[in-house]
Motif scaffolding. Sequence first.
Motif, PDB file in Angstrom:
ATOM      1  N   ALA A 186     -10.413 -30.728  26.299  1.00  0.00           N
ATOM      2  CA  ALA A 186      -9.174 -31.101  26.980  1.00  0.00           C
ATOM      3  C   ALA A 186      -9.061 -32.615  26.947  1.00  0.00           C
ATOM      4  CB  ALA A 186      -9.187 -30.600  28.418  1.00  0.00           C
ATOM      5  N   VAL A 187      -7.886 -33.113  26.547  1.00  0.00           N
ATOM      6  CA  VAL A 187      -7.669 -34.554  26.408  1.00  0.00           C
ATOM      7  C   VAL A 187      -6.455 -34.950  27.233  1.00  0.00           C
ATOM      8  CG1 VAL A 187      -7.189 -36.430  24.794  1.00  0.00           C
ATOM      9  CG2 VAL A 187      -8.617 -34.516  24.065  1.00  0.00           C
ATOM     10  N   PHE A 188      -6.611 -36.032  28.008  1.00  0.00           N
ATOM     11  CA  PHE A 188      -5.513 -36.528  28.828  1.00  0.00           C
ATOM     12  C   PHE A 188      -5.328 -38.019  28.553  1.00  0.00           C
ATOM     13  CE2 PHE A 188      -3.517 -38.194  32.656  1.00  0.00           C
ATOM     14  CZ  PHE A 188      -2.447 -37.317  32.779  1.00  0.00           C
TER      15      PHE A 188
ATOM     16  N   VAL B  30      -8.093 -27.476  21.328  1.00  0.00           N
ATOM     17  CA  VAL B  30      -7.819 -28.738  22.004  1.00  0.00           C
ATOM     18  C   VAL B  30      -6.658 -28.489  22.959  1.00  0.00           C
ATOM     19  CG1 VAL B  30      -7.020 -31.115  21.727  1.00  0.00           C
ATOM     20  CG2 VAL B  30      -8.644 -30.160  20.086  1.00  0.00           C
ATOM     21  N   VAL B  31      -6.842 -28.867  24.208  1.00  0.00           N
ATOM     22  CA  VAL B  31      -5.808 -28.681  25.218  1.00  0.00           C
ATOM     23  C   VAL B  31      -5.192 -30.037  25.542  1.00  0.00           C
ATOM     24  CG1 VAL B  31      -5.336 -27.973  27.602  1.00  0.00           C
ATOM     25  CG2 VAL B  31      -6.929 -26.649  26.188  1.00  0.00           C
ATOM     26  N   LEU B  32      -3.863 -30.055  25.529  1.00  0.00           N
ATOM     27  CA  LEU B  32      -3.100 -31.274  25.786  1.00  0.00           C
ATOM     28  C   LEU B  32      -2.038 -31.003  26.837  1.00  0.00           C
ATOM     29  CD1 LEU B  32      -2.604 -32.080  22.025  1.00  0.00           C
ATOM     30  CD2 LEU B  32      -4.092 -33.347  23.583  1.00  0.00           C
ATOM     31  N   GLU B  33      -1.454 -32.066  27.353  1.00  0.00           N
ATOM     32  CA  GLU B  33      -0.363 -31.915  28.309  1.00  0.00           C
ATOM     33  C   GLU B  33       0.930 -31.551  27.584  1.00  0.00           C
ATOM     34  OE1 GLU B  33       2.180 -34.443  31.624  1.00  0.00           O
ATOM     35  OE2 GLU B  33       0.353 -35.311  30.804  1.00  0.00           O
ATOM     36  N   ASP B  34       1.658 -30.620  28.159  1.00  0.00           N
ATOM     37  CA  ASP B  34       3.010 -30.307  27.692  1.00  0.00           C
ATOM     38  C   ASP B  34       3.924 -31.342  28.330  1.00  0.00           C
ATOM     39  OD1 ASP B  34       5.511 -29.370  27.081  1.00  0.00           O
ATOM     40  OD2 ASP B  34       5.284 -27.454  28.123  1.00  0.00           O
ATOM     41  N   TYR B  35       4.193 -32.414  27.599  1.00  0.00           N
ATOM     42  CA  TYR B  35       4.955 -33.518  28.187  1.00  0.00           C
ATOM     43  C   TYR B  35       6.420 -33.184  28.417  1.00  0.00           C
ATOM     44  CZ  TYR B  35       5.873 -34.472  23.211  1.00  0.00           C
ATOM     45  OH  TYR B  35       6.206 -34.372  21.881  1.00  0.00           O
TER      46      TYR B  35
ATOM     47  N   GLY C  54      -6.265 -45.695  27.676  1.00  0.00           N
ATOM     48  CA  GLY C  54      -7.124 -44.931  26.776  1.00  0.00           C
ATOM     49  C   GLY C  54      -6.902 -43.449  26.986  1.00  0.00           C
ATOM     50  N   PHE C  55      -7.981 -42.723  27.333  1.00  0.00           N
ATOM     51  CA  PHE C  55      -7.833 -41.299  27.607  1.00  0.00           C
ATOM     52  C   PHE C  55      -9.065 -40.775  28.337  1.00  0.00           C
ATOM     53  CE2 PHE C  55     -10.035 -41.567  23.584  1.00  0.00           C
ATOM     54  CZ  PHE C  55     -10.987 -40.560  23.635  1.00  0.00           C
ATOM     55  N   GLY C  56      -8.854 -39.681  29.031  1.00  0.00           N
ATOM     56  CA  GLY C  56      -9.940 -38.946  29.646  1.00  0.00           C
ATOM     57  C   GLY C  56     -10.126 -37.655  28.877  1.00  0.00           C
ATOM     58  N   TYR C  57     -11.321 -37.109  28.924  1.00  0.00           N
ATOM     59  CA  TYR C  57     -11.557 -35.852  28.237  1.00  0.00           C
ATOM     60  C   TYR C  57     -12.585 -35.023  28.994  1.00  0.00           C
ATOM     61  CZ  TYR C  57     -16.045 -37.588  26.550  1.00  0.00           C
ATOM     62  OH  TYR C  57     -17.318 -38.067  26.485  1.00  0.00           O
ATOM     63  N   ALA C  58     -12.545 -33.731  28.739  1.00  0.00           N
ATOM     64  CA  ALA C  58     -13.533 -32.808  29.278  1.00  0.00           C
ATOM     65  C   ALA C  58     -13.773 -31.733  28.224  1.00  0.00           C
ATOM     66  CB  ALA C  58     -13.051 -32.189  30.578  1.00  0.00           C
ATOM     67  N   VAL C  59     -15.017 -31.323  28.102  1.00  0.00           N
ATOM     68  CA  VAL C  59     -15.388 -30.262  27.169  1.00  0.00           C
ATOM     69  C   VAL C  59     -15.899 -29.097  28.008  1.00  0.00           C
ATOM     70  CG1 VAL C  59     -16.838 -29.603  25.212  1.00  0.00           C
ATOM     71  CG2 VAL C  59     -16.017 -31.962  25.413  1.00  0.00           C
TER      72      VAL C  59
ATOM     73  N   THR D  44       3.867 -39.786  21.725  1.00  0.00           N
ATOM     74  CA  THR D  44       3.526 -39.943  20.311  1.00  0.00           C
ATOM     75  C   THR D  44       2.048 -39.659  20.091  1.00  0.00           C
ATOM     76  OG1 THR D  44       5.295 -41.555  19.979  1.00  0.00           O
ATOM     77  CG2 THR D  44       3.493 -41.567  18.374  1.00  0.00           C
ATOM     78  N   LEU D  45       1.194 -40.173  20.973  1.00  0.00           N
ATOM     79  CA  LEU D  45      -0.244 -39.946  20.842  1.00  0.00           C
ATOM     80  C   LEU D  45      -0.574 -38.460  20.968  1.00  0.00           C
ATOM     81  CD1 LEU D  45      -3.130 -40.894  20.506  1.00  0.00           C
ATOM     82  CD2 LEU D  45      -3.166 -41.441  22.961  1.00  0.00           C
ATOM     83  N   ILE D  46       0.039 -37.786  21.911  1.00  0.00           N
ATOM     84  CA  ILE D  46      -0.193 -36.343  22.072  1.00  0.00           C
ATOM     85  C   ILE D  46       0.187 -35.609  20.786  1.00  0.00           C
ATOM     86  CG2 ILE D  46       0.620 -34.262  23.284  1.00  0.00           C
ATOM     87  CD1 ILE D  46       0.703 -36.034  25.852  1.00  0.00           C
ATOM     88  N   ASN D  47       1.307 -35.989  20.189  1.00  0.00           N
ATOM     89  CA  ASN D  47       1.719 -35.365  18.927  1.00  0.00           C
ATOM     90  C   ASN D  47       0.729 -35.660  17.799  1.00  0.00           C
ATOM     91  OD1 ASN D  47       4.002 -34.256  20.113  1.00  0.00           O
ATOM     92  ND2 ASN D  47       5.318 -35.958  19.521  1.00  0.00           N
ATOM     93  N   LEU D  48       0.206 -36.883  17.758  1.00  0.00           N
ATOM     94  CA  LEU D  48      -0.783 -37.245  16.732  1.00  0.00           C
ATOM     95  C   LEU D  48      -2.079 -36.453  16.910  1.00  0.00           C
ATOM     96  CD1 LEU D  48      -0.280 -41.127  16.648  1.00  0.00           C
ATOM     97  CD2 LEU D  48       0.290 -39.500  14.817  1.00  0.00           C
TER      98      LEU D  48
END
Length: 120
Positions: free
Chosen positions: A13-15, A65-70, A20-25, A83-87
């Motif tokens: 999971a990436v936020f 990979v889990v991302l936010e639905d912006y 930068g960003f936070g992540y959790a596995v 843009t980063l989420i899309n990348l």
Amino acid sequence: MINEQLCTELVLAVFPSTGGFGYAVFEGGRSLVDWGVKTVCPIQKNLKSLQAIRELIAFYGPDMVVLEDYDGEGSRRAKRIRTLINLIAAHAAGEGVATASFSRAEVRACFGLTTKQEIA
């Protein structure tokens, strides 16, 4: 609603954030394997963040990979973050890694969280 498939796989999971960003596995649903916060230099934040996320994907080999639905309820993400989420999603797809997106409202409802501190 959060996919049952997430309960049996290795999930990254990436936020993304302003610095930068936070992540959790997670493995097998809610079993936390690793977590962290990566700070990137102010120049080329998306490029530096994407490089670090590519390294995480290569290291862990997640199934998803889990991302936010912006576009979801409760999301107020800046254009750069969108843009980063899309990348990130495009890179994951290129590596054959499935992606899932959830709005802030869905995450709160799933875990019964109400405050920012509880979510963190």
